[in-house]
Design a protein around this motif. Sequence first.
Motif: not given
Length: 459
Positions: A372-381, A423-431
């Motif tokens: 999920r950490g890898g996917l979070t960075l992929h989402a940011v990219r 904000d929405d991206l990080f709320a979904a992937w991180l929290h």
Amino acid sequence: MTVQQTVGSDPYFPANGDPRFRVHRYELALDYRPGPNRLSGTARLNAIAGRGALAEFQLNLADFRIGRIRVDGKAPHYTHRGGKLRVRPAKPIRAGAAFTVEVHWAGNPKPVNSPWGGIGWEELEDGALVASQPVGAPSWFPCNDRPADKASYQISVTTPSAYVVVAGGRLLTRTTKASTTTWVYEQAAPTSSYLVGLSIGKYQTVLLGDPGLGGVPQTGHLPADLLAEFSRDFARQPAMMELFEELFGPYPFGEYAVVVTEEELDVPVEAQGLSLFGANHVDGARGSERLIAHELAHQWFGNSVSIADWRHIWLNEGFAKYAEWLWSERSGGRTTQQLAAVAHRKLSGRPQDLVLGDPGRKLMFDDRLYERGGLTLHAVRCATGDTAFFRMLRGWAALHRGGAVSTAAFVAHVARYAAEPLDDLFAAWLHTAKLPPLPVLTAPLPARPSYPPTNADSV
């Protein structure tokens, strides 16, 4: 870089570390005899008190016999129980004052207990190695065992001359007297205690590629009978180094070493400037190449840029996982998008109970955190585009080189490079525990980046 200190104890390991002071240098002089597994040592810690006076302070050290302790040359009162060395100086140390602690200890080192079994000093069939993540460092030396408390290290190890000693950092001297040899290493870069690596064994030493002028010296230390397989399995590590310097910025240390033990390890272990692999990771068929990339990437993300406390471990493991995917694509394997899809499919079939930004101690090494950490960075990219994303990564590595960071710091850093709020991206992937939809990348990784590897790109 000023290390960001956490306020109070680490929430996952409140018994480890003392936030009331910090250590800026350790000098360790060790004598190790592999046969009886006997370790004796002297540690000199140069430290600085925090904002309050220190009437007493605490170090972490496993069950050794204490020879003597001195604080600024004077004998203190101390107790040593349950892995805690509590020290009360002859007179309180003033707020902000520098002080030195000297500890002599001896005994039979062994791993310390943890929720994941024994970690730290491990006696091998013929030698020893240290694998300390996350709280194993006290298994072999007294330390302020918290990841944000980073210091320089000089490590001297005396052992029978048949053995090679490998530690993270630069080998300063190797001196043989009678039947023993003393190896002295210097790690000048700020280092977390759990990332102080050490391996003692009967190794052959080989160079990996020609670093050229200004390049990073890379060495391998391995049993001689694994040389043929090792030479194939690690042949592309210099190319990984070149790619990661392009994508993440200059390699943050002076050298990089890999050790292969004769015994099997569940997983490879990263240390600062050093990675440890088991014989099971060497098969002559590049079967563990993704792990070679993973451990190398940790030198930027996890080692140079460290976490303020263990809640933020995805900043180590998610970045190293994504580096695996980047290497796969650049080296002709599956693309980052294909590997992201595989990870997403895998996670969608698993329980949805992991919150990446604060997984809890029980799940901090769960496979899902890595993916999920890898996917979070992929989402940011996917959200920022390649130009902004890789500028952001290089800026992150440069700005926080030698420091310690948090998830909130990363979110704020990304905002400087994003064209619109995430904000929405990080709320979904991180929290949020529920897995968000698969992020889709429209453009593949460029054949070669159009930007130079430079720290000038940090802002």
